[in-house]
Write an enzyme that holds these catalytic residues in place. Structure first.
Site, short mmCIF file in Angstrom:
data_model
loop_
_atom_site.label_atom_id
_atom_site.label_comp_id
_atom_site.label_asym_id
_atom_site.label_seq_id
_atom_site.Cartn_x
_atom_site.Cartn_y
_atom_site.Cartn_z
N SER A 156 51.63 58.24 34.51
CA SER A 156 50.42 57.72 33.86
C SER A 156 49.20 58.62 34.03
O SER A 156 48.13 58.30 33.51
CB SER A 156 50.11 56.32 34.38
OG SER A 156 49.87 56.34 35.76
N VAL A 162 50.47 37.26 48.23
CA VAL A 162 49.83 36.66 47.05
C VAL A 162 50.24 35.21 46.85
O VAL A 162 49.80 34.57 45.90
CB VAL A 162 50.14 37.48 45.78
CG1 VAL A 162 49.54 38.86 45.88
CG2 VAL A 162 51.64 37.57 45.54
N GLY A 191 55.99 40.03 43.22
CA GLY A 191 54.62 40.48 43.40
C GLY A 191 54.43 41.07 44.77
O GLY A 191 55.31 41.01 45.63
N PRO A 192 53.28 41.66 45.03
CA PRO A 192 53.01 42.28 46.34
C PRO A 192 52.92 41.25 47.45
O PRO A 192 52.83 40.04 47.18
CB PRO A 192 51.66 42.98 46.11
CG PRO A 192 51.05 42.29 44.95
CD PRO A 192 52.16 41.81 44.09
N LYS A 223 44.51 48.53 37.32
CA LYS A 223 43.77 49.78 37.08
C LYS A 223 42.37 49.49 36.54
O LYS A 223 41.39 50.13 36.96
CB LYS A 223 44.55 50.66 36.11
CG LYS A 223 45.84 51.22 36.70
CD LYS A 223 46.61 52.05 35.69
CE LYS A 223 47.89 52.63 36.31
NZ LYS A 223 48.66 53.44 35.36
#
Length: 807
Positions: free
Chosen positions: A681, A362, A358-359, A724
């Protein structure tokens, strides 16, 4: 003199510490104890005679009868002088020996009833006494030559004494004997016996001096002129050898053998350590190889070969611990609890290799710490960021100077048990160069089928890592080599939503900073709206590290206000927030205020969360040129080409000339051109923008979309849907178009977000245009093409509609 003292039976008594006075000798000493001073004063009142008796233990301050020897010396006080510090310096002359018959206590001092034992003044000549006297004098002369601590004047004065008894007393007074030995000579009333004892003492002292001389000579031969430290070390070694003590190397070897006996190790390891200790014993002390072998043996003895930490799995406690220390992350915590439950049922120490991906910020590392707490096992963290050398993992071979084991073995030594929780942090940051590939070396570490016999180049003995629970963390799993990634179970941790960040700030971060900055209670008040503004406009991250720093800065500023006395309580509102941190730093994408032609809201994913992405298309008269700007990557450029090809194939359906590509120039632009952008995308977003610009039909400003497009118009799935949709919700979008195949990902989206968004699942680009472009029943004038589709006019592509035209 002898007759006079023989008639006197009771004398004042003065105990001596570490001192003894022989008859016929003069000696000064200091007196400080009250009883001793009173005894001196009593003696001075009489005939200045006093009995001196030595203490058996000089440490006793107030001696009793049992602390004193039974034989002393009657002495005459020659001189007394009081010193500035209150003590009295006395000069006495020994008269003769005396046996204490009885101790008599008085109120202030000791007295003793004694029987005098003086030496006869005239001694009959005897060959034995003459021989003993000569032997003693000869031995004393040899001692003086070896010792060099007694000058020749004293030797001459002693040599002039003709009386054998007085000769023995004078020589005994010059020898460095213990009080017990001097007392033996004092108690030897028979002169022959006294001389024999003295002869034995002299012989022993001469042997010691001879031995010292030999040691000095031996050390002097080995010593270099400028190496004083070396000289002292060799001197100590020679002393140890002469005294029969173990030498330094031998003591070192014995110590290692004792450690090996106490340690529980496998038989093969014990044999190897024994072999290395035997080798160490044969290596010369001055050899550098000895240090290398000693270090290697120390490492083998320090490693936990059989020691294990007890594992207690309490699922209730583990769940409470995870919920207390981490907000949100429900899927991750559920997976961890499942893992712990399996461990409890199977009673296995290890399990699958977990990779928390993960980023930054976190909570990946803190999650691993919580797992270790819940299991009650030691926790070891090794950072792999920037590791380029394969030897960092497998260790260096012992042929190199300064060789040491790899980080895995070092971590096991640090843990002290063979089943710790082992965190390999930032495993995606490893790199390879000419020194090897550390990621390939990790393959053996993280494979449960291979790490039972992990081989470290330094240790050289296979080490069992099968009971170690390995946890890894990574920011980008795609940077981990595929074979290594295949060995791990990857648990994705997405970024926190704004609401989750708000709860984390309220529950954890702000209380921690308030305690840290001494702002208890209501000294600082921050509303949810202000915290949300701080999160939204002053941070852009997936985690909460920057938010924690900003809250710390806020508390420092409030602490300054409170400490200066201006206010006792501070309520941080929006204006005070701007005063603290200046104007908003980040402006997250907002939807357009009105429907526009050629402008579509897309959705993008970044490492710090999702964001909106505006796609602009301008159509002008030209010759079919297509310009794509905005610092786009190759994949995004290809998506633009695919979108354009699809629109050309659907020209008839969209009521635009089929040869429009030869009549106009199309410019596709993605704002914020300094920021690199890539990914497939945005395909349907670009196609919608191109269709809007060519048909002059505006796009609803409350619609956002994401999805990949094919030449046939199919809409393919994308990644990062949760981030998103959060970005769309934050921007004020009410309708989002997503690929139909991403329906399964909607369960990860918070309910609060799904309730506010109308999510439309689309399979084909035609569905996208129907949802995004405004109703075709309204007759929008299109001045771009004339009725004959030949004349082309330049028109603006934005802000075309008058207010209310779309209503």
């Amino acid at each position: 003199m002898a007759e006079k003292t023989a008639k006197k039976e009771i004398f004042p008594l003065l105990p001596l510490r570490g001192l003894l006075v022989y008859p016929s000798l003069v000696l000064p000493f200091d007196v400080g104890r009250d009883r001793s001073i009173k005894a001196l004063e009593k003696a001075m009142v009489g005939d200045s005679l006093i009995l001196l008796v030595s203490q058996e233990d000089g440490q006793v301050d107030e001696p009793g009868e049992d602390d004193l020897y039974g034989v002393g010396t009657i002495t005459r006080i020659k001189q007394m002088m009081k010193l500035p510090n209150g003590t009295i310096r006395v000069l006495v002359e020994g008269v003769h020996r005396a046996v204490v018959e009885q101790f008599v206590r008085t109120e202030g001092w000791f007295e003793a009833s004694v029987s005098a034992r003086p030496d006869p003044d005239e001694i009959p000549e005897s060959n034995e006494l003459l021989a003993l006297s000569r032997s003693v004098l000869q031995q004393f002369e040899q001692y003086v030559k070896l010792s060099k601590k007694i000058d020749h004047d004293k030797l001459a004065a002693v040599s002039d004494i003709s009386h054998p008894g007085r000769l023995a007393d004078a020589i005994a007074d010059h020898l460095p004997l213990k009080i017990k030995e001097k007392q033996e000579l004092l108690e030897a009333f028979d002169i022959s016996s006294r001389l024999e004892k003295l002869l034995n003492f002299l012989s022993d002292e001469r042997e010691v001096l001879e031995l010292e001389r030999k040691i000095h000579q031996r050390v002097r031969k080995q010593m270099e002129k400028t190496q004083r430290e070396y000289y002292l070390r060799e001197q100590m070694k020679a002393i140890q050898k002469e005294l029969g003590d173990r030498e330094g190397r031998q003591a070192e070897v014995e110590e290692l053998r004792e450690q090996l006996l106490k340690k529980s190790v496998p038989e093969k390891v014990r044999e190897r350590i024994d072999k290395e200790i035997d080798r160490l014993e044969r290596i010369p002390v001055a050899s550098a190889e000895g240090t290398v072998v000693r270090t290697y043996v120390d490492w083998l003895l320090a490693l936990p070969w059989a020691q294990e930490a007890p594992t207690k799995v309490d699922l209730g406690r583990a769940e409470k611990l995870l919920n207390d220390e981490h907000y949100g992350l429900d899927k991750v915590k559920e997976r961890i609890l499942e893992f712990l439950a399996v461990q409890k049922l199977t009673d296995k120490q290890s399990g699958p290799i977990i990779c928390l991906a993960g980023p930054p910020g976190v909570g990946k590392t803190s999650l691993a710490t919580s797992i270790a707490k819940s299991l009650g096992r030691p926790f070891v963290r090794v950072s792999l960021g920037g590791v380029r050398d394969e030897a960092e993992i497998r260790g260096h071979r012992r042929t190199y100077i300064g060789a040491m084991p790899g980080r895995v073995i070092q971590g096991m030594k640090q843990a002290g048990v063979r089943n710790p929780i082992f965190l390999l942090d930032e495993i995606d940051k490893m790199a390879s160069d000419f020194r090897g590939d550390p990621a390939s070396a990790m393959l053996e570490v993280l494979d449960p089928e291979q790490n039972r016999t992990f081989s470290d180049h330094y240790v050289e003995i296979p080490y069992d890592l099968s009971d170690v629970m390995f946890i890894t963390t990574a920011n980008n799993v795609y940077e981990i080599p595929a074979p290594l990634r295949d060995r791990m179970e990857i648990i994705h941790i997405s970024g926190y939503t704004e609401l989750e960040k708000l709860d984390i700030a309220k529950r954890h971060l702000l209380p921690k900073q308030k305690d840290k900055h001494a702002l208890p209670g209501a000294k600082i008040r921050v509303s949810d709206e202000v915290l949300l503004e701080l999160i939204r406009h002053y941070t852009r991250e997936a985690g909460v590290r920057q938010l924690d720093r900003l809250l710390a800065s806020m508390c420092r500023k409030v602490a300054r206000i409170v400490a200066s006395g201006d206010k006792q309580r501070v309520t941080v509102n929006s204006s005070l927030l701007h005063e603290f941190f200046g104007p908003p730093i980040f402006h997250h994408g907002r939807v357009e205020e009105m429907d526009q032609v050629g402008v579509v809201t897309g959705l993008s994913w970044t490492e710090v969360g999702g964001d909106t992405l505006m796609i602009e298309v301008s159509v002008v008269s030209g010759k079919g040129k297509v310009v794509i700007t905005g610092h786009l990557g190759d994949v995004m450029k290809e998506s633009a080409q695919a979108a354009l090809s699809y629109i050309r194939s659907r020209a008839h359906t969209l009521d635009i000339p089929s040869n429009f590509a030869d009549l106009v120039d199309i410019h596709i632009h993605v704002p914020e051109g300094a920021i690199p952008k890539d990914g497939p995308s945005a395909g349907i977003t670009m196609a919608t923008a191109i269709a809007s610009a060519l048909t002059n039909r505006p796009v609803s400003h409350v619609v956002a979309m994401t999805g990949e497009i094919t030449l046939r118009g199919r809409v393919l799935p994308i990644g990062g849907l949760k981030e998103k949709l959060l970005a769309a919700h934050r921007a004020g979008v009410t309708k989002v178009l997503i690929p139909h195949e991403n329906e399964k990902d909607l369960r990860d989206v918070p309910d609060s977000v799904r309730q506010d968004l109308s999510v439309v699942l689309v399979k084909h680009m035609d569905e996208v245009l129907d949802e995004a472009l405004l109703d075709t029943s309204i007759n929008y004038p299109n001045p771009l093409f004339d009725a004959d589709s030949t004349a082309i006019h330049n028109i603006p592509t934005t802000d075309y509609l008058e207010e209310g035209a779309h209503q």
